[in-house]
Enzyme design. Structure first.
Site, mmCIF file in Angstrom:
data_model
loop_
_atom_site.group_PDB
_atom_site.id
_atom_site.type_symbol
_atom_site.label_atom_id
_atom_site.label_comp_id
_atom_site.label_asym_id
_atom_site.label_seq_id
_atom_site.Cartn_x
_atom_site.Cartn_y
_atom_site.Cartn_z
ATOM 1 C CG ASP A 97 4.902 -5.679 11.781
ATOM 2 O OD1 ASP A 97 3.758 -5.202 11.833
ATOM 3 O OD2 ASP A 97 5.533 -5.842 10.719
ATOM 4 C CG ASP A 198 -0.207 -4.943 9.062
ATOM 5 O OD1 ASP A 198 0.700 -4.882 8.221
ATOM 6 O OD2 ASP A 198 -1.290 -5.529 8.864
ATOM 7 C CD GLU A 249 1.442 -1.604 5.683
ATOM 8 O OE1 GLU A 249 1.906 -2.132 4.669
ATOM 9 O OE2 GLU A 249 0.569 -2.157 6.382
ATOM 10 C CG HIS A 323 7.292 -7.589 4.694
ATOM 11 N ND1 HIS A 323 7.326 -6.296 5.196
ATOM 12 C CD2 HIS A 323 6.033 -8.028 4.888
ATOM 13 C CE1 HIS A 323 6.132 -5.995 5.664
ATOM 14 N NE2 HIS A 323 5.330 -7.031 5.504
ATOM 15 C CG ASP A 324 4.059 -6.174 2.248
ATOM 16 O OD1 ASP A 324 4.058 -7.389 2.512
ATOM 17 O OD2 ASP A 324 3.536 -5.309 2.991
HETATM 18 O O1 ISL Z 1 -3.400 -1.908 -0.108
HETATM 19 C C1 ISL Z 1 -2.234 -1.728 -0.341
HETATM 20 C C2 ISL Z 1 -1.784 -0.582 -1.106
HETATM 21 O O2 ISL Z 1 -2.809 0.317 -1.344
HETATM 22 C C3 ISL Z 1 -1.233 -2.699 0.148
HETATM 23 O O3 ISL Z 1 0.061 -2.307 -0.200
HETATM 24 C C4 ISL Z 1 -1.322 -2.842 1.639
HETATM 25 O O4 ISL Z 1 -0.897 -1.671 2.252
HETATM 26 C C5 ISL Z 1 -0.477 -3.942 2.113
HETATM 27 O O5 ISL Z 1 -0.830 -5.140 1.484
HETATM 28 C C6 ISL Z 1 -0.615 -4.092 3.614
HETATM 29 O O6 ISL Z 1 0.437 -4.885 4.064
HETATM 30 C C7 ISL Z 1 0.507 -5.254 5.407
HETATM 31 O O7 ISL Z 1 -0.646 -5.940 5.859
HETATM 32 C C8 ISL Z 1 -0.917 -7.184 5.233
HETATM 33 C C9 ISL Z 1 0.313 -8.101 5.189
HETATM 34 O O8 ISL Z 1 0.072 -9.181 4.329
HETATM 35 C C10 ISL Z 1 1.552 -7.367 4.739
HETATM 36 O O9 ISL Z 1 2.676 -8.207 4.769
HETATM 37 C C11 ISL Z 1 1.699 -6.167 5.622
HETATM 38 O O10 ISL Z 1 2.887 -5.447 5.386
HETATM 39 C C12 ISL Z 1 -2.050 -7.817 5.987
HETATM 40 O O11 ISL Z 1 -1.776 -7.867 7.348
#
Ligand code: ISL
Ligand code: CA
Length: 551
Positions: A97, A198, A249, A323-324
């Site tokens: 990642d 990410d 992502e 995980h989110d």
């Molecule tokens: O903004 C969003 C949706 O429109 C969020 O879902 C966003 O995509 C998300 O928070 C991004 O996540 C990723 O990057 C973050 C980290 O905290 C997360 O765990 C990771 O999956 C910052 O690096």
């Protein structure tokens, strides 16, 4: 066009909560190596591991302070090399990642920038505040508050779309891009065969940074002006030369952009994560406001994306959990014991029979559920803790705030993996650093492996079916039974087979009419005791049923 990753399934491991090998209560890399038999038994092709680089861990490793090393709490480079070797001996790839949008403010680059080095200053977005001293723009951080942080003793601010300790990198600067490509190449040389990238679609900021009077700023930098040219360059400079699997992502993206990101002819990434289907219980688009699941919207989003991505030759990463996200089990269905098996397997079938590459988030394969902790002390995610504060400032009572956090917190899915029913859930022989869920008493790996008809066995079957049947990999996708409430159904078809997959999200029985051409088909997937088809079929609560016609 046949897609090389169409037959694969990927397993996501949240490292710190998976398995602790050295009794310090934190999951680690040797802990994954120790559990490779289990992962192999499930049948997956690749493991995506969340960030393990040196980091102050303000955002659990998404705040990287050194891209080319391993944080000692997770192991050593030798441990990582051993994991790569041991997994590749089992034909399991390793996807790491990478966070290329921002670094930790503890990263050397940022530290040098702070000390005034102009070369590194241009690695980030430093801007003067407005005349009145307020931040350069009114953009909001995705974790709450302003997206700008002021430096002490200066008029300058730096941009952070996430936590204040996560400073956004300036991709406009060719030296930044070159430094990041070096990072990607470093890991490729270590034998990594996949990258999860990410918030990849946030890396291109506009030339002029200006106030957003209708939103939080995201419309200016989401799928930003140079995003496709940056991704083409990244591809050409790094993984494009080998057959790696890459998944971007893509936060708040569009279908048109997602097609472009993932169409192989565009040479950007292999597939995309997008999140529209996981916002159908947000109120007016806001995560921290509760609402019921708008099921018709969920259905419509799945169908629209599946059809459009197929038409445009794009490729989806298929997932309900990560995980989110709070777990889908208990979010889109009941998670009560009486429905546990059916709801978990129905959710699995919904995703796994679609067109794309399915991802399983650790614990999903045994039906782990949200712990919904009721005291703020049990939460440790920065986003939850920020919003605990913010929501109360906005006028919510402590009780209402906790209710929202219980439903929405990322900690829901970040609790330790439940290996058995012992006090530490078999996660550690020491004492877990993270709260263990009571549900370990009935939801755990040991129990699952004992039962022939477990959720685990159902996942094994779905993974095998995908490998065996080209129609699941590459067949066309057509929405079906559109008028049946609480049902998501679709037809997958190629020259040899037609599948009708029906997934009932209804908490009670529901009678449907099977289309005539499928009435004489075979039952390919089912999560209930059903061995015959009738024109009028009474589906049980949370039943999944796939009928196959061989041409
Ligand atoms: O903004 C969003 C949706 O429109 C969020 O879902 C966003 O995509 C998300 O928070 C991004 O996540 C990723 O990057 C973050 C980290 O905290 C997360 O765990 C990771 O999956 C910052 O690096
Ligand atoms: Ca450990």
């Amino acid at each position: 066009m046949k897609n090389p990753f169409a037959e694969k399934t990927i397993y996501q491991i949240y490292l710190r909560s998976f398995y602790d090998s050295n009794q310090d209560g934190i999951g680690d890399i040797p802990g994954i190596t120790a559990k490779l038999d289990y992962i192999e038994q499930l049948g997956v092709d690749m493991i995506w591991i969340n960030p393990f680089y040196p980091s102050p861990q303000n955002d659990n490793g998404y705040d990287i302070s050194n891209y080319t090393d391993i944080d000692p709490r997770f192991g050593t480079m030798q441990d990582f090399e051993l994991l790569v070797a041991e997994s590749s001996a089992r034909n399991i790839g390793i996807m790491i990642d990478l966070v290329l949008n921002h670094t930790s403010t503890e990263h050397d680059w940022f530290q040098k920038a702070l000390s005034g080095d102009p070369f590194y200053r241009d690695f980030y977005y430093f801007r003067q505040g407005k005349k009145d001293g307020s931040p350069p723009t009114n953009w909001e951080s995705k974790f709450g508050g302003s997206a700008w942080e002021k430096l002490p003793d200066s008029d300058d601010y730096y941009l952070h779309l996430f936590d204040v300790t996560q400073a956004d990198l300036n991709w406009e600067n060719p030296h930044v891009r070159e430094a990041l490509y070096d990072v990607v190449r470093f890991w490729m040389e270590k034998g990594v065969t996949g990258f999860r990238l990410d918030v990849l679609n946030l890396i291109s900021k506009p030339d002029k940074l200006e106030d957003d009077f209708i939103g939080d700023g995201r419309r200016f930098y989401t799928d930003g002006p140079k995003i496709h040219s940056y991704l083409k360059e990244l591809h050409a400079e790094t993984f494009g030369q080998s057959n790696l699997i890459t998944v971007g992502e893509m936060s708040s993206t569009t279908i048109q952009n997602s097609i472009k990101y993932s169409n192989p002819l565009e040479k950007e990434v292999s597939m995309v994560f997008h999140f529209h289907h996981l916002k159908v219980d947000y109120k007016n688009g806001e995560k921290w406001r509760l609402d019921n699941v708008r099921f018709d919207e969920l259905k419509d989003i799945f169908h629209t994306w599946q059809v459009a991505m197929a038409d445009g030759n794009g490729w989806d990463a298929l997932f309900f959990n990560n995980h989110d996200q709070p777990r889908a089990l208990g979010r889109f269905t009941s998670d009560k014991k009486e429905y546990h098996y059916k709801a978990a397997t129905m959710l699995a079938a919904t995703i796994h029979l679609m067109r794309g590459t399915p991802y399983i988030y650790m614990g999903e394969e045994i039906g782990m559920i949200n712990p919904r902790f009721s005291s703020i002390e049990k939460y440790n995610d920065i986003e939850s803790i920020n919003h605990y504060q913010l929501l109360q400032e906005e006028g919510f009572s402590e009780k209402e705030t906790i209710k929202i956090i219980q439903e929405r917190s990322r900690d829901n899915s970040r609790i330790p993996m439940q290996w058995d029913s012992t006090p530490q859930a078999g996660f550690t022989k020491g004492e877990s650093q993270y709260p263990i869920s009571e549900s370990k008493s009935w939801i755990n790996v040991k129990e699952s492996l004992k039962q022939p008809n477990s959720i685990f066995a159902f996942y094994q079957k779905l993974i095998k079916l995908r490998k065996a049947m080209p129609v699941i990999q590459n067949g066309s996708y057509q929405p079906a039974l559109l008028n049946e409430e609480n049902v998501i159904a679709y037809v997958r078809e190629d020259e040899q087979h037609a599948l009708l997959a029906i997934h009932s999200y209804s908490p009670s029985d529901k009678t449907i009419t099977i289309p005539e051409n499928f009435q004489n088909g075979d039952i390919l997937v089912s999560n209930v005791a059903r061995n015959q088809l009738t024109a009028e079929t009474q589906l049980e609560a949370y039943e999944t049923l796939t009928i196959c016609i061989t041409k």
